[in-house]
Design a protein around this motif. Structure first.
Motif: not given
Length: 220
Positions: A143-168
């Motif tokens: 529930l926690a770790m993938p998003y914590a790890i991913l937040s360091d590797s995604i451009p801040a301006r695209k964080m929302g859209v990539y997190m949405g795609i990641f939920n797939l």
């Protein structure tokens, strides 16, 4: 700024996100198996319910009662792993400080897989609470770790859209489990629910091992 299409965003997905998607698939699929087949597996393995028993069509009152008792015990097991997950969530930040996000994530999934597999080797239903420790730790990490790890590797301006795609990566394993779970347990495991849970445990352990190959911008 020019808007990118969904397919362009997918093509330009950061490498860490693609790697994490594999881990997500290998960790969420076992959870859906757990939620669907636990009552079947536990009732067969611990409560003497024969393979192929259907409480909806049976008129055997004793078997129906045993099956319902198994279902109640599954509820207790689920509550136990949820409690473990809550406690482990509190402890995770301290453990991460001593190790790394990857280490906590990977080992939690491995312990979760061991928890799944151990269910097949215990002879007492109460010992299943030991299995729930590993599963609860895995649940908290998933529930926690993938998003914590991913937040360091995604451009801040695209964080929302990539997190949405990641939920797939949560939705797809659910679809796979729903479509193929029945044929898998019928054709490979003879409708033995516990063997299906062991299979799920192996998949989760592979998910834990896949974390080792994850390359992130920050790993601490």
């Amino acid at each position: 700024e020019k808007k990118e299409s969904f397919w362009t965003l997918l093509k330009n997905t950061p490498k860490a996100m693609r790697q994490l998607s594999v881990t997500q698939m290998l960790s969420w699929f076992p959870l859906f198996v757990l939620w669907v087949y636990s009552t079947t597996g536990i009732s067969q393995h611990y409560f003497g319910i024969p393979i192929g028993f259907n409480p909806g069509t049976s008129d055997d009152a004793a078997m129906i009662a045993a099956y319902n008792e198994a279902g109640n015990w599954v509820g207790i097991c689920f509550a136990a792993y949820s409690l473990v997950a809550a406690l482990f969530s509190v402890a995770m930040p301290k453990i991460i400080e001593k190790t790394s996000r990857k280490a906590v994530y990977g080992w939690s999934l491995v312990l979760g897989g061991i928890g799944f597999i151990s269910m097949n080797f215990f002879t007492d239903q109460y010992m299943l609470l030991i299995s729930m420790i590993g599963i609860g730790m895995a649940w908290a990490a998933i529930l926690a770790m993938p998003y914590a790890i991913l937040s360091d590797s995604i451009p801040a301006r695209k964080m929302g859209v990539y997190m949405g795609i990641f939920n797939l990566t949560v939705v797809v394993p659910q679809i796979i489990s729903g479509v193929f779970g029945g044929p898998i347990i019928a054709n490979f495991f003879g409708n033995n629910g516990m063997h299906m849970l062991v299979f799920a445990g192996v998949i989760m352990m592979l998910g834990g091992l896949s974390v080792k190959f994850l390359k992130t911008n920050k790993e601490s």
